[in-house]
Structures are given as C-alpha cells and as structure tokens.
Design a protein around this motif. Sequence first.
Motif, mmCIF file in Angstrom:
data_model
loop_
_atom_site.group_PDB
_atom_site.id
_atom_site.type_symbol
_atom_site.label_atom_id
_atom_site.label_comp_id
_atom_site.label_asym_id
_atom_site.label_seq_id
_atom_site.Cartn_x
_atom_site.Cartn_y
_atom_site.Cartn_z
ATOM 1 N N GLY A 191 -5.472 -6.925 2.492
ATOM 2 C CA GLY A 191 -5.320 -5.938 1.438
ATOM 3 C C GLY A 191 -6.385 -6.111 0.374
ATOM 4 N N LEU A 216 -4.017 3.545 -3.984
ATOM 5 C CA LEU A 216 -3.002 3.033 -3.066
ATOM 6 C C LEU A 216 -2.341 1.753 -3.538
ATOM 7 C CD1 LEU A 216 -4.944 3.521 0.305
ATOM 8 C CD2 LEU A 216 -3.304 5.078 -0.759
ATOM 9 N N GLU A 234 -3.167 -1.214 -2.859
ATOM 10 C CA GLU A 234 -4.035 -1.963 -1.977
ATOM 11 C C GLU A 234 -4.371 -1.093 -0.777
ATOM 12 O OE1 GLU A 234 -1.648 -5.558 -1.248
ATOM 13 O OE2 GLU A 234 -3.276 -6.703 -2.160
ATOM 14 N N ALA A 235 -5.600 -1.201 -0.298
ATOM 15 C CA ALA A 235 -6.002 -0.552 0.945
ATOM 16 C C ALA A 235 -6.127 -1.621 2.019
ATOM 17 C CB ALA A 235 -7.332 0.180 0.764
ATOM 18 N N THR A 286 0.839 -1.198 0.000
ATOM 19 C CA THR A 286 0.000 0.000 0.000
ATOM 20 C C THR A 286 0.869 1.241 0.000
ATOM 21 O OG1 THR A 286 -1.757 1.178 1.189
ATOM 22 C CG2 THR A 286 -0.204 -0.079 2.535
ATOM 23 N N SER A 287 0.542 2.179 -0.862
ATOM 24 C CA SER A 287 1.291 3.445 -0.965
ATOM 25 C C SER A 287 2.777 3.208 -1.175
ATOM 26 C CB SER A 287 1.084 4.301 0.295
ATOM 27 O OG SER A 287 -0.259 4.657 0.444
ATOM 28 N N ASP A 341 -7.135 -1.115 -4.636
ATOM 29 C CA ASP A 341 -7.457 0.304 -4.543
ATOM 30 C C ASP A 341 -6.697 1.029 -5.645
ATOM 31 O OD1 ASP A 341 -8.469 2.548 -2.305
ATOM 32 O OD2 ASP A 341 -6.778 3.193 -3.525
#
Length: 505
Positions: free
Chosen positions: A439, A445, A447-448, A412-413, A442
Amino acid sequence: MSPNPDPTSRPLDHLTGMGAADALALVDRVGALDYTGLERAVGALARALRGRGLADGARVASWLAKTRLASLLPLACARAGLVHVPINPLLKRAQAAHILADSGATLLIAGAGRAGTLEAGDRPADCALLIEDEAGAALLAAQDGLPPSAANPNDLAAILYTSGSTGRPKGVMLSHANLWLGAVSVAQYLRLAPDDRTLCVLPFSFDYGQNQLLSSWAAGACACPLDFLTARDVIRAVDKHGITTIAGVPPLWVQLAEAEWPAETAARLRRITNSGGRLPVPLVRRLRGLFHQADLYSMYGLTEAFRSTFLDPALIDAHPESIGRAIPFAEVLVVKPDGTAAGPNEPGELVHAGPLVAQGYWRDAERTALRFRPAPAFSRYGGTAVWSGDTVAADMDGLLRFVGRDDEMIKTSGNRVSPTEVEEAAIATGLVAEAVAIGVPDDRLGEAIMLVVRGDPAGEGALRDGLKRELPNFMQPRGILWRAELLRNANGKVDRAGIKAELKS
C-alpha cells in the motif's frame, strides 16, 4: 470472549420497536415501511427462514445488493435464532466461496446474477441456494410472523468477514449485545432523532455499513438504502428523500466533494460521518465549506470492536487530524510495549475494552489469541480486549491521533485488503513466480495497491486481465512493477518492508 454485556443490552431484533408505530423506518426502491410494517416484515422473514428447517445457530449467508431482503436479514436472522453472514456484493466468486466454506453456511440467499457466477464446488454440498429474484417476495409474505425473540444478548448474531494481514478473510463473531450496543452508541453520539433520514450508501457487509440501518432504527429514525453509480445519484437521493445523514469512507467523500451540489440540497444534511481511513486536512476543509450546516464526525473503528472513537464535530476545525475520544460503551487505552499506560503525546498501541469487543474469530483460535487478549491491568472494564496493532497518541486533552498501522494491511477505498490475497491471485495466473502487494499513500483512496512481481513484463496485459477476473475493483493494483529478482532478507524471505521502503524513496 467478550466482557459481560451492558445491562441495557437487548436482543438485536427488538430494534423494530424503537420507533413510533406510524413513523417511517425504511424507504427503498419498492416503497416504504413504517415501524409497524418493519416489525411485521422482520417477523415474516424470520418465520420463513425457520420454516426451511434450519437449526438454531445455523449460518445464513447473503450475497445481495441493498434490497429490502438484505436490509431486513440482520434482524430477521437474529429473531429466528440464526447467524447472519453477509457477503460483500463487490466480491467475486472465489472470495464468496471461501466465506461459504469457512462459515459453514447452510443457506445462501443471492440474486440470480451473482449466484450464476458460482462454479462447481464453490457452494458446499450442504448449503442450499435461494434465489432472491424468484423467492424473495414469498419470504416476506407470511401472515403469522415470529414475535420478538428472547435471545440471550451474548448469543452469536452475525459473522462479518474482514481481511487479515495474512491469509484469507476471517470471520469476526458479533453477539446481539455487540450489535445492539453499537447501534445505541452511534445513535447517541451522532444525536440521531426520529425525524432523521440516513442514506445508506455503504455495503451492509461492513460493520460501518450495517450500522447505517441499526443506528437509525435505534433512534426511531428512517433508513434509505441506495446502490449508486455516481455522486450525482447520491445528490438526487438526498434531495428526493430529505436525507439528513450520510456515512462514508474517504474515497466517497472525495467524489462527493468534487460534485456540484445545489445549495438547497447540501443544506439538507445535518451530519456527515467518516471512518475506514483518515480524511486529509484539505478534504476536511472542503467538506466543511460545502456542507457548512452539517456536523462532520471523524471516527476510528475496527470490526473486532465495531467502533472505538469519534471526534466531537465542534473540534473538527481546530483538530482536523484527530480521531477523538472513546464512543459510549467503549474504553480506549493507549498502551506502551511494557503494558503500562502511555503518557500525553507518547505513542502506544490502541487497545479497546468493554462490551463492544467481539467474541473472536470464527473457528480460528490461533488468530483470536493474537488479537483478543486480556485487557491491561489499568483497564476499568478488564476482561478481554482487542489489541488493534495500530499506534496512536493522546494529547494533553485526551484527543487521540492516529500514528501508524503496525500490520501490513492495505486500507484502500474504505476496504481492508489482505496483500496475501492479491499476491495469491497474481501467482495463480501462472504469469509471475512471486508477488508482493504494497500500500502506498494516495489522496483519493487512502492507499493505492502497488504490485511488485518477478516474471516477464510482456505478460502484464494478461496479468491485469486475470486479476480483473478474480478480484473486485477495490483490490486491483494501480501499478505493476516487474523485477528480475525480489529483495530478500537474511533468512531468504522476500523483504516486504525493504520493498515498501524502495517504493517510498
């Protein structure tokens, strides 16, 4: 653990000599250093570190923003015969405390603000503390700095901490050769030149972030570190410093693609690079339209082998979902479960062999044995390889496509997040009995994080407050789902795969 280094390997600190003496090497908030100044500053810092009585191979941790000291520590520690342990400045005290204890750091260099968050016992008794705000300038002021080192390229130079699919972050051991060849490789395939300027927006605790500095210096180019708050800060820096190169992760590219770029500023960029997650095809198209004069490099990497593949920018429009082919000094293999080579369009595990393979996990023989294993019989390099746990497939032209991640990591990010770490933080609040972090896809991101917990929903506000205190922003769940019971498998264990399937349905 790694194969013999390439004969072109050199001690990492020799990067100070790759540029013309009067060419700019570093531009930061306090001014500029040419390559003569870079050599002098690295030598001075190395001398100051040795003057603290640190033994050869001692670990020096840094928990810093992108200051001049943070920029020079990778080379200065290498020159001084020390091992650099950078800590992500976004991490909170609990994560920093784990890294300090696990690495056995004997010195922590931090700003007063971050150091002030540490509680009793967070810093080991034998780990000295140096406050950058008070002593940073003195560290760079020595007049008789250490000369370039004669280190063995196989010597340990750094430990970079990365999350695993279970447990706390683990330290990846990187040699001088790993870092030197990684810098040379990237400088080569990005076609960096002495007149390039790289805007360093990623944290130096990441291999990708640290390489912003090292590959620039390998090319004799200039690095411009930037701590930024908004996309507008990045745009202003590109314009102010004549930036030609930006490395980013997908969430950053989403922000930059949505920002308003003056045409003349966008046109300054010669290349933009992405790793840390797949760029959605619509975002690829948007970036190509916005930075039409820049080459877009799509890449795949893992800390255990630094970087594995890149896609030639000439192919990005026709193959926007491809992660390309092996980078220089890397051998990338697609291996079927029976250990044989996968054929065209046949999925298999991505296995990375060659001199970029790290030396294993710090003081963790068990996890090292799982990830660092003998290369397949058909490898030209042989020796130890990194078995990524990721599934890929190569087309008829040898272009690789990412298929899926076999472990439970959440990316994520641009960060690899251990679900266990999020779950432990939730349970530690005392508000939930069990927790599972999953996860979910998204667009912004990658994955969120969704957190599924067993407990009383009335405690959600307090749970979120607790998570905010203990975990960095990129580890915060997007949603919390409360359950009276969690799904379990036949063994009575929480059925993580089943819960993930429920979230997707």
